[in-house]
Design a protein around this motif. Structure first.
Motif, PDB file in Angstrom:
ATOM      1  N   LYS A 103       0.732  -1.323  -0.073  1.00  0.00           N
ATOM      2  CA  LYS A 103       0.074  -0.161   0.028  1.00  0.00           C
ATOM      3  C   LYS A 103       0.879   1.429   0.064  1.00  0.00           C
ATOM      4  O   LYS A 103       0.694   2.251  -0.534  1.00  0.00           O
ATOM      5  CB  LYS A 103      -1.106  -0.010   1.327  1.00  0.00           C
ATOM      6  CG  LYS A 103      -1.930  -1.115   1.229  1.00  0.00           C
ATOM      7  CD  LYS A 103      -2.395  -1.225   2.676  1.00  0.00           C
ATOM      8  CE  LYS A 103      -3.693  -2.516   2.631  1.00  0.00           C
ATOM      9  NZ  LYS A 103      -4.492  -2.394   3.934  1.00  0.00           N
ATOM     10  N   TYR A 104       1.936   1.269   0.399  1.00  0.00           N
ATOM     11  CA  TYR A 104       2.879   2.249   0.687  1.00  0.00           C
ATOM     12  C   TYR A 104       4.316   2.130  -0.261  1.00  0.00           C
ATOM     13  O   TYR A 104       5.274   2.845   0.328  1.00  0.00           O
ATOM     14  CB  TYR A 104       3.267   2.268   2.238  1.00  0.00           C
ATOM     15  CG  TYR A 104       2.340   2.474   3.132  1.00  0.00           C
ATOM     16  CD1 TYR A 104       1.359   3.735   3.321  1.00  0.00           C
ATOM     17  CD2 TYR A 104       1.833   1.364   3.890  1.00  0.00           C
ATOM     18  CE1 TYR A 104       0.224   3.631   4.069  1.00  0.00           C
ATOM     19  CE2 TYR A 104       0.828   1.564   4.849  1.00  0.00           C
ATOM     20  CZ  TYR A 104       0.097   2.429   4.925  1.00  0.00           C
ATOM     21  OH  TYR A 104      -1.189   2.542   5.866  1.00  0.00           O
ATOM     22  N   ARG A 105       4.172   1.483  -1.012  1.00  0.00           N
ATOM     23  CA  ARG A 105       5.313   1.118  -2.094  1.00  0.00           C
ATOM     24  C   ARG A 105       5.781   2.417  -2.577  1.00  0.00           C
ATOM     25  O   ARG A 105       7.080   2.594  -2.586  1.00  0.00           O
ATOM     26  CB  ARG A 105       4.817   0.490  -3.377  1.00  0.00           C
ATOM     27  CG  ARG A 105       5.835  -0.136  -4.432  1.00  0.00           C
ATOM     28  CD  ARG A 105       5.586  -0.984  -5.383  1.00  0.00           C
ATOM     29  NE  ARG A 105       4.262  -0.399  -6.185  1.00  0.00           N
ATOM     30  CZ  ARG A 105       3.925  -0.864  -7.006  1.00  0.00           C
ATOM     31  NH1 ARG A 105       4.090  -2.343  -7.490  1.00  0.00           N
ATOM     32  NH2 ARG A 105       3.017  -0.465  -7.973  1.00  0.00           N
ATOM     33  N   THR A 106       4.900   3.519  -3.235  1.00  0.00           N
ATOM     34  CA  THR A 106       5.754   4.694  -3.608  1.00  0.00           C
ATOM     35  C   THR A 106       6.205   5.391  -2.527  1.00  0.00           C
ATOM     36  O   THR A 106       7.378   6.025  -2.959  1.00  0.00           O
ATOM     37  CB  THR A 106       4.570   5.353  -4.247  1.00  0.00           C
ATOM     38  OG1 THR A 106       3.699   4.846  -5.215  1.00  0.00           O
ATOM     39  CG2 THR A 106       5.157   6.730  -4.812  1.00  0.00           C
ATOM     40  N   ILE A 107       5.733   5.315  -1.555  1.00  0.00           N
ATOM     41  CA  ILE A 107       6.607   6.155  -0.377  1.00  0.00           C
ATOM     42  C   ILE A 107       7.922   5.406  -0.051  1.00  0.00           C
ATOM     43  O   ILE A 107       9.133   5.996   0.181  1.00  0.00           O
ATOM     44  CB  ILE A 107       5.675   6.266   0.913  1.00  0.00           C
ATOM     45  CG1 ILE A 107       4.651   7.037   1.002  1.00  0.00           C
ATOM     46  CG2 ILE A 107       6.392   6.618   1.983  1.00  0.00           C
ATOM     47  CD1 ILE A 107       3.396   7.008   1.738  1.00  0.00           C
ATOM     48  N   VAL A 108       7.793   4.044   0.138  1.00  0.00           N
ATOM     49  CA  VAL A 108       8.986   3.245   0.479  1.00  0.00           C
ATOM     50  C   VAL A 108      10.080   3.558  -0.799  1.00  0.00           C
ATOM     51  O   VAL A 108      11.185   3.597  -0.371  1.00  0.00           O
ATOM     52  CB  VAL A 108       8.642   1.736   0.484  1.00  0.00           C
ATOM     53  CG1 VAL A 108      10.054   1.007   0.610  1.00  0.00           C
ATOM     54  CG2 VAL A 108       7.834   1.499   1.759  1.00  0.00           C
ATOM     55  N   TYR A 109       9.836   3.311  -1.828  1.00  0.00           N
ATOM     56  CA  TYR A 109      10.651   3.676  -3.018  1.00  0.00           C
ATOM     57  C   TYR A 109      11.230   4.962  -2.732  1.00  0.00           C
ATOM     58  O   TYR A 109      12.566   5.094  -3.206  1.00  0.00           O
ATOM     59  CB  TYR A 109       9.870   3.343  -4.370  1.00  0.00           C
ATOM     60  CG  TYR A 109       9.644   2.064  -4.910  1.00  0.00           C
ATOM     61  CD1 TYR A 109       9.865   0.906  -4.008  1.00  0.00           C
ATOM     62  CD2 TYR A 109       8.991   1.790  -6.048  1.00  0.00           C
ATOM     63  CE1 TYR A 109       9.619  -0.355  -4.202  1.00  0.00           C
ATOM     64  CE2 TYR A 109       8.720   0.570  -6.442  1.00  0.00           C
ATOM     65  CZ  TYR A 109       9.206  -0.697  -5.452  1.00  0.00           C
ATOM     66  OH  TYR A 109       8.878  -1.861  -5.936  1.00  0.00           O
ATOM     67  N   ALA A 110      10.388   6.120  -2.771  1.00  0.00           N
ATOM     68  CA  ALA A 110      11.022   7.306  -2.383  1.00  0.00           C
ATOM     69  C   ALA A 110      11.957   7.459  -1.500  1.00  0.00           C
ATOM     70  O   ALA A 110      13.263   8.069  -1.638  1.00  0.00           O
ATOM     71  CB  ALA A 110       9.752   8.296  -2.438  1.00  0.00           C
ATOM     72  N   LEU A 111      11.751   6.935  -0.157  1.00  0.00           N
ATOM     73  CA  LEU A 111      12.434   6.750   0.768  1.00  0.00           C
ATOM     74  C   LEU A 111      13.877   6.237   0.484  1.00  0.00           C
ATOM     75  O   LEU A 111      15.061   6.637   0.755  1.00  0.00           O
ATOM     76  CB  LEU A 111      12.042   6.247   2.013  1.00  0.00           C
ATOM     77  CG  LEU A 111      10.747   7.225   2.480  1.00  0.00           C
ATOM     78  CD1 LEU A 111      10.173   6.153   3.935  1.00  0.00           C
ATOM     79  CD2 LEU A 111      11.231   8.324   3.215  1.00  0.00           C
ATOM     80  N   LEU A 112      13.848   4.947  -0.454  1.00  0.00           N
ATOM     81  CA  LEU A 112      15.071   4.450  -0.704  1.00  0.00           C
ATOM     82  C   LEU A 112      15.798   5.118  -1.709  1.00  0.00           C
ATOM     83  O   LEU A 112      17.031   4.945  -1.551  1.00  0.00           O
ATOM     84  CB  LEU A 112      14.621   3.000  -1.304  1.00  0.00           C
ATOM     85  CG  LEU A 112      14.059   1.734  -0.402  1.00  0.00           C
ATOM     86  CD1 LEU A 112      13.538   0.806  -1.006  1.00  0.00           C
ATOM     87  CD2 LEU A 112      14.999   1.317   0.530  1.00  0.00           C
ATOM     88  N   VAL A 113      15.240   5.656  -2.451  1.00  0.00           N
ATOM     89  CA  VAL A 113      15.782   6.601  -3.469  1.00  0.00           C
ATOM     90  C   VAL A 113      16.600   7.912  -2.954  1.00  0.00           C
ATOM     91  O   VAL A 113      17.733   7.829  -3.047  1.00  0.00           O
ATOM     92  CB  VAL A 113      15.046   7.300  -4.644  1.00  0.00           C
ATOM     93  CG1 VAL A 113      15.682   8.284  -5.325  1.00  0.00           C
ATOM     94  CG2 VAL A 113      14.359   6.194  -5.433  1.00  0.00           C
ATOM     95  N   ILE A 114      15.989   8.456  -1.919  1.00  0.00           N
ATOM     96  CA  ILE A 114      16.725   9.438  -1.253  1.00  0.00           C
ATOM     97  C   ILE A 114      17.804   8.929  -0.264  1.00  0.00           C
ATOM     98  O   ILE A 114      18.878   9.469  -0.364  1.00  0.00           O
ATOM     99  CB  ILE A 114      15.752  10.039  -0.082  1.00  0.00           C
ATOM    100  CG1 ILE A 114      14.589  10.833  -0.901  1.00  0.00           C
ATOM    101  CG2 ILE A 114      16.476  11.095   0.815  1.00  0.00           C
ATOM    102  CD1 ILE A 114      13.594  11.433  -0.183  1.00  0.00           C
TER     103      ILE A 114
END
Length: 292
Positions: free
Chosen positions: A243-254
């Motif tokens: 459900k929070y994949r986009t948020i997790v991906y964004a945090l990983l990129v940062i």
């Protein structure tokens, strides 16, 4: 359906797409936010050929990939002559156009309801075999003359031109190979799930693939494969995280950009030579530890 096998199939299909993105972005330095559109072309064309014309699945795959490559050539002819930032914008527009076209041709594509009733003929093991072949072909391309020219273009396009490299031609080859890979992934997905929906191929999916490549290591095929497998496996297997994949991906990129800009693997590749070096280094450390 066994959850592990389903996730494994999704990982394999994603890895085929990631190979295409690695060739385009990792080797050549071009950024595309419309690569998922070619996945849609592969899925819809192969599905329609089988459902409406009774074409053999394997032949439908070949026709769909060729069709995607032809469309890719039409789009890529002006795109490969643009700068990197403009390439991402043009491909983004192309991807959104394909999404709208799918809805407009609802009498053939099923519109917002999607294409239903595609025979589920692709097995997990078939998807795994295709993924292995795609990775092997990508590794071969990287070590080939064209692969080395792609790396030269990524490093310095003006210097590559001065060396006599036809940059437009090499970039076109990389672009078309990427189109073929993502179209193949679309074919696999359609005939594994048995359904194709218009919302499955937006720019977010293209962005996910780019993130996977950068997470594992944009300069490493091994890293890109790791990134694709890890970032597909985690949300699929942990439904709460999905459900929070986009948020997790964004945090990983940062996190990656700040602490390890070259990705988890950097430029390291899983080759026999590198494995021997790693084993020698490990043995030396073990001996030093025993002496101390």
């Amino acid at each position: 359906m066994n959850l592990f096998l389903y996730v494994l199939a999704q990982v394999c299909i994603t890895l085929v797409s990631v190979c295409g993105i690695y060739i385009l972005t990792g080797l050549t330095g071009m950024f595309s936010l419309g690569s998922a559109a070619f996945m849609a072309i592969g899925a819809y064309v192969s599905g329609l050929l089988v459902l409406n014309f009774g074409v053999n699945m394997y032949l439908a795959f070949i026709i769909a990939i060729i069709f995607a490559v032809v469309i890719g050539y039409i789009i890529g002819f002006p795109v490969v002559r643009l700068k990197r930032d403009y390439i991402s914008l043009v491909t983004l527009g192309f991807g959104e156009s394909i999404a709208q076209l799918i809805l407009l041709l609802s009498q053939y594509t099923g519109g917002a309801f999607g294409l239903i009733g595609i025979p589920r003929k692709v097995t997990v093991w078939f998807a795994l075999a295709v993924a292995i072949i795609a990775i092997a072909l990508t590794a071969f391309f990287k070590s080939s003359k064209y692969g080395r020219q792609c790396i030269a273009i990524k490093s310095d396009e003006l210097a590559a031109k001065a060396m006599g490299i036809n940059t437009s031609r090499v970039k076109m080859i990389a672009f078309l190979l990427s189109c073929a890979m993502t179209a193949l992934a679309g074919c696999l997905s359609a005939f594994y799930v048995g359904y194709v929906g218009p919302t499955d191929f937006g720019w977010k999916k293209s962005a996910d693939w780019v993130i996977m490549v950068f997470f594992g290591g944009v300069n490493s095929l091994t890293g890109s494969i790791f990134g694709g497998a890890f970032l597909t496996f985690l949300p699929q297997y942990m439904q709460a995280l999905n459900k929070y994949r986009t948020i997790v991906y964004a945090l990983l990129v940062i996190f990656i950009l700040n602490f390890k800009p070259s990705g988890v693997f950097g430029e390291w590749e899983l080759t026999p030579r590198n494995i021997k070096r790693a084993l020698k280094k490990f043995n030396k450390q073990q001996r030093k530890g025993q002496v101390n």
